[in-house]
Design a protein around this motif. Sequence first.
Motif, PDB file in Angstrom:
ATOM      1  N   ASN A 283       0.808  -1.227   0.000  1.00 22.84           N
ATOM      2  CA  ASN A 283       0.000   0.000   0.000  1.00 22.84           C
ATOM      3  C   ASN A 283       0.836   1.269   0.000  1.00 22.84           C
ATOM      4  O   ASN A 283       0.283   2.372  -0.090  1.00 22.84           O
ATOM      5  N   ASN A 284       2.167   1.127   0.146  1.00 23.97           N
ATOM      6  CA  ASN A 284       3.007   2.327   0.288  1.00 23.97           C
ATOM      7  C   ASN A 284       4.234   2.287  -0.617  1.00 23.97           C
ATOM      8  O   ASN A 284       5.317   2.753  -0.235  1.00 23.97           O
ATOM      9  N   VAL A 285       4.098   1.713  -1.807  1.00 26.33           N
ATOM     10  CA  VAL A 285       5.204   1.683  -2.768  1.00 26.33           C
ATOM     11  C   VAL A 285       5.610   3.120  -3.103  1.00 26.33           C
ATOM     12  O   VAL A 285       4.766   3.986  -3.351  1.00 26.33           O
ATOM     13  N   GLY A 286       6.922   3.374  -3.075  1.00 21.73           N
ATOM     14  CA  GLY A 286       7.439   4.703  -3.367  1.00 21.73           C
ATOM     15  C   GLY A 286       7.701   5.543  -2.136  1.00 21.73           C
ATOM     16  O   GLY A 286       8.373   6.575  -2.214  1.00 21.73           O
ATOM     17  N   ARG A 287       7.187   5.123  -0.986  1.00 25.55           N
ATOM     18  CA  ARG A 287       7.395   5.879   0.248  1.00 25.55           C
ATOM     19  C   ARG A 287       8.576   5.291   1.035  1.00 25.55           C
ATOM     20  O   ARG A 287       8.985   4.146   0.819  1.00 25.55           O
ATOM     21  N   GLN A 288       9.089   6.077   1.984  1.00 26.22           N
ATOM     22  CA  GLN A 288      10.175   5.609   2.836  1.00 26.22           C
ATOM     23  C   GLN A 288       9.614   4.928   4.088  1.00 26.22           C
ATOM     24  O   GLN A 288       8.629   5.385   4.664  1.00 26.22           O
ATOM     25  N   LEU A 289      10.271   3.841   4.471  1.00 26.43           N
ATOM     26  CA  LEU A 289       9.880   3.109   5.668  1.00 26.43           C
ATOM     27  C   LEU A 289      11.022   3.197   6.681  1.00 26.43           C
ATOM     28  O   LEU A 289      12.125   2.706   6.438  1.00 26.43           O
ATOM     29  N   ALA A 290      10.757   3.850   7.800  1.00 24.57           N
ATOM     30  CA  ALA A 290      11.786   4.005   8.837  1.00 24.57           C
ATOM     31  C   ALA A 290      11.871   2.732   9.669  1.00 24.57           C
ATOM     32  O   ALA A 290      10.852   2.216  10.145  1.00 24.57           O
ATOM     33  N   ILE A 291      13.100   2.215   9.837  1.00 23.41           N
ATOM     34  CA  ILE A 291      13.356   1.043  10.671  1.00 23.41           C
ATOM     35  C   ILE A 291      14.025   1.553  11.944  1.00 23.41           C
ATOM     36  O   ILE A 291      15.146   2.064  11.909  1.00 23.41           O
ATOM     37  N   ILE A 292      13.322   1.416  13.080  1.00 21.12           N
ATOM     38  CA  ILE A 292      13.729   2.073  14.327  1.00 21.12           C
ATOM     39  C   ILE A 292      14.092   1.014  15.362  1.00 21.12           C
ATOM     40  O   ILE A 292      13.316   0.095  15.625  1.00 21.12           O
ATOM     41  N   ASN A 304      10.234  -0.156  -2.897  1.00 22.76           N
ATOM     42  CA  ASN A 304      10.180  -0.250  -4.359  1.00 22.76           C
ATOM     43  C   ASN A 304       9.158  -1.272  -4.833  1.00 22.76           C
ATOM     44  O   ASN A 304       8.735  -1.230  -5.992  1.00 22.76           O
ATOM     45  N   ASP A 305       8.795  -2.207  -3.985  1.00 20.93           N
ATOM     46  CA  ASP A 305       7.859  -3.246  -4.404  1.00 20.93           C
ATOM     47  C   ASP A 305       7.244  -3.892  -3.164  1.00 20.93           C
ATOM     48  O   ASP A 305       7.691  -3.671  -2.037  1.00 20.93           O
ATOM     49  N   ARG A 306       6.205  -4.690  -3.387  1.00 15.71           N
ATOM     50  CA  ARG A 306       5.557  -5.418  -2.295  1.00 15.71           C
ATOM     51  C   ARG A 306       6.531  -6.460  -1.732  1.00 15.71           C
ATOM     52  O   ARG A 306       7.163  -7.201  -2.474  1.00 15.71           O
TER      53      ARG A 306
END
Length: 519
Positions: A283-292, A304-306
Amino acid sequence: MNSQNLWMRIGLVAAMIVAAVVMLVPTYFGAKPDGWPGFLPAPIRLGLDLQGGTHLVYTVDVDKAIENHLERAADELKTDAKNEQIGLSSVSVQNEIITAQLSDPAKKDALEKVISDHFPNLSIETDSSEGVVRARMTKVTIRDIRESALDQSLEIMRNRVDQFGVAEPIVQREGDRDILVQLPGIQDPERAKALIGKTALLEFKLVPKDASAAGAVTMPLHDRDAVTGRVTRSEIKVEPRTLMTGDAISNARPRPPTATQGAHVEFELNPRGAKIFEELTGNNVGRQLAIILDGVVQSAPRINDRISERGIITGNFELKEARDLALVLRTGALPAPVHPAEERTVGPSLGKDSIRQGVLSFVVGGSLVVVFMLVYYKGAGVIADSALVLNVLFSLAALAALGATLTLPGIAGIVLTLGMAVDANVLINERIREELRLGKTARAAIDAGYKRALPAILDSNTTTFLSGIILFQFGSGPVKGFAVTLCIGIATSLFTAVVGTRVVYDYLLSQRRLQTVSV
């Protein structure tokens, strides 16, 4: 004297001697630690004070565990209230109480019913104000959370220590908040602390498309240059909602650096996590995912992809950092923060000196006792000294059989029990001497001597044994080591002084080799 009974007792003593020798042969011929005398069997386990290492005591923040539990309950209450179409203007947590402010005070009864039906661990406060519902966590729940937080922390820390590769570590609870960790042979306490005490709370949050978006939270960003290894710290905006946590990870492995990035960690997700992650990334392809990790953003890669079953945590780590991170992710996050309360490092050279001094005290003390018994009691002293040798043999065998840890106070406990074993023989010999002065035969004097000395021997040894149990139950590391050898020594000394020496006397009497007692 019944000959069958005598031979049964002789067989019992002989069997115990054989069993003790069997227990000690592997340790005698096995590898001995530095500084240990070659003529003595090496114990299976040496304490921290004898071989060196790291001693740590952690305090578990159980109050934070309760707070976390309440915050999760508050989030669930918001969801349940929304499903029941009950408007809440605010929900806050403080002092073990959840306070919900209703948008419509008329919905108060409906909200209380939701709490009663869905939250059995909360009790509704009857003095709540108009349009406000307060629910307090029950005392039983608070107690269970505290115990659970300690038990989970203990298990997770033990798993981390096991994977750390430490031989014969000690990880145990102390009191109602503390956990003791002893790592024999480990001389790097900083790495041990970073690894064992890391909370390892892993969270995945989205980076907002617009950094100025309302509600965005500023978090520290850890960045390491893949070429120079230089670490820089900056900040990044993330959305407040946690989309997935580290409890969805089933496995994690370190991966070596490549031409484009430093060492990283590859993780696999359990079925529930895989489903969440697939939906999240799809649901969020193209967005940044922060790993905390523990409140610090390690990386914020672009989706970049599912992705479903596996992913990577990049942070241009050093390989050792990647290994440690993978380890704590595999063993799980601690349920509450832990804080170092005590730290002590014992060097290997100090351990060698401790062994040397401890063995010297044992040899000197034992020799003085043996010489005294020979000089003062003559033939009876020879029998008493034989019992002392058996006492040491049985004590070491018991330590080996139980896998007990021998510490410097433990050696002191063995020396003390030598004195107590002699005390029992002194009481017996003095009673025998008194009976002989009254003109009794050797057999009658021996029978009366043992019979009259036994109550005093049992009284003194029983009270000391109970003291040792109390020390073991309520004492810490060194005190426990002393208590273990003290209790073992008392048990073996009672057997050798009362049973072992009596068998020798009875055998000599049965063979008519003992006309009088040299005492």
